[in-house]
Design a protein around this motif. Structure first.
Motif: not given
Length: 486
Positions: A313-319
């Motif tokens: 989820i933390s990666m999706h937040v950046v994307f």
């Protein structure tokens, strides 16, 4: 090739060295005699070739053969040729590379690799590894420019010489810390990954070479402080997506996922908006191998759901912070234009055109990273129509750059084959699947007579590997690895 003679007639007759300080060279001035100036022709021959050999190449200074009835003109007050006449092998190799960058500007000029290569000629003197690697690259590119499918893609003598010199540099403790050794490894990786496509590739890797491992080793040895050097940082940008796939495929922790390396992508640099977005993408791609390993460990019951879910989820937040600015760039007609696709079998009706090489790189790598991140979440929580639709839209964005990729080739957009491969799972028809297979073989100029060709089965296996599931063909104990750096 080396120059056989650029001496004046007097020095050649006396068989002495000429310093070529025309209009009167030092030897003639010392002997108090008239200097004839530079020769009207210069002969170039391969090293260790006799002067009378048929391999000698004669270049006439005046564009045609000299006329025997031609009367000599009075001695010039300015030199006919500059003082920088190539007199050493590294200088000649550098000149050949400069000529190649100019003559194949369409291929090299659209690549970050070209910006690295432009700095190389001044670094060749004193590095046999870099000189022989560049010589091998130049020869291979010229072969490809003369014939899209040459009988022999590489000169084996040049290729073996480059491998030998690079091996010597990697065995020398002093050479290991030199930037020239890193560049030689990068060049040989590019030669093998984009030209010598005769070997079977490991899972996930579309453009691979054993020198990819060498580049990773040297970068880790140099450390994040070396990234303050702009040339080293360019090498990182040129290789990070493949390096991430390299560690990802081996289920190993990627050193660039550490906080020390992550900081190099957060530093303020005078770059374009597209590159700032690309740095965000790279910061997440560098942690892909570790997140994917945790995801596989979750499927083996070794990692808890909350831990791996929060990481994805933390990666999706950046994307999510990248999509808006990237879409703004694509809608700016002064940067990117649209036109009708030329191919009737193309899965998209329109394609992108741009002169800015940063834009397709940022768009394609962002789409690639987003597809992988969606696949990770689908592996964890189950597939959903939302993920499938998102992946399809990102795949279309990659497909819309396919004609640009065809124009510049695998050197100009080395990342495109990997991005294209990952769109295979979003194809909605067999015709689109076949189009992807054919385009991959065409982009990498694969010859059925000499190369291993891409097939639907081969591509499906690589797409399956990005799902985060355990590969059925591999034993489970291969994935029983500790988390974090090893």
């Amino acid at each position: 090739m080396v120059a056989w003679s650029t001496r004046c007639a007097s020095c050649r007759q006396r068989k002495i060295k000429c310093d070529r300080q025309w209009p009167t060279c030092g030897q003639c001035q010392k002997a108090k005699q008239q200097c004839s100036g530079p020769p009207d022709r210069v002969k170039f021959v391969a090293e260790n070739v006799a002067e009378g050999s048929s391999q000698a190449v004669v270049v006439h200074r005046f564009g045609s053969r000299p006329n025997p009835n031609f009367q000599a003109l009075p001695r010039r007050t300015q030199p006919i040729i500059p003082h920088s006449v190539p007199s050493s092998h590294p200088t000649l190799v550098g000149g050949e590379l400069a000529s190649l960058l100019t003559s194949q500007a369409k291929t090299f000029g659209f690549s970050s690799f070209a910006h690295v290569l432009q700095q190389v000629p001044a670094m060749l003197d004193g590095s046999q590894a870099l000189t022989s690697a560049v010589s091998c690259l130049s020869d291979a590119r010229r072969r490809q420019s003369m014939s899209p499918k040459p009988d022999r893609k590489l000169d084996l003598k040049l290729y073996c010489s480059a491998l030998r010199n690079l091996r010597f540099s990697l065995q020398d403790a002093n050479e290991l810390n030199r930037l020239e050794t890193l560049l030689a490894t990068l060049v040989m990786w590019r030669v093998e990954a984009t030209i010598a496509t005769t070997v079977e590739l490991p899972y996930l890797l579309v453009t691979w070479s054993v020198h990819l491992t060498g580049a990773a080793y040297l970068l880790e040895r140099l450390g994040p402080e070396a990234a303050k050097n702009e040339l080293v940082f360019s090498v990182i940008l040129e290789s990070l997506s493949e390096l991430s796939s390299h560690y990802y495929a081996r289920n190993q922790w990627f050193f660039m996922g550490s906080p020390q390396w992550q900081r190099i992508f957060l530093e303020n640099r005078d770059v374009s908006v597209a590159d700032r977005l690309l740095f965000k993408v790279y910061s997440q791609m560098s942690v892909f191998p570790d997140v994917m390993r945790d995801l596989r460990r979750y499927h083996l019951g070794q990692v808890g759901y909350e831990h791996i879910h929060s990481r994805i989820i933390s990666m999706h937040v950046v994307f999510d912070t990248i999509e808006g600015p990237l879409q703004t760039i694509l809608e700016d007609q002064s940067v990117v234009t649209r036109r009708a696709a030329c191919s009737p079998v193309s899965p998209v009706e329109e394609v992108y055109d741009t002169e800015n090489s940063d834009v397709p790189r940022a768009c394609c790598l962002y789409a690639l990273a987003k597809i992988v991140a969606n696949n990770m979440l689908a592996s964890l929580d189950g597939s959903s129509p939302r993920f499938e639709e998102e992946n399809y839209l990102h795949s279309r964005r990659i497909w819309m750059f396919h004609e640009q990729a065809m124009q510049v080739g695998s050197f100009g957009m080395h990342y495109y084959p990997t991005a294209l491969l990952l769109t295979y799972g979003s194809a909605k028809s067999k015709e689109t699947e076949e189009w992807i297979v054919d385009l991959l073989n065409l982009l990498q100029e694969r010859n059925p007579a000499t190369d291993i060709m891409w097939t639907r089965e081969e591509i499906f296996q690589r797409c399956y590997a990005t799902s985060g599931n355990i590969w059925p063909s591999l034993p489970p104990d291969q994935f029983l690895l500790p988390t974090g750096p090893s």
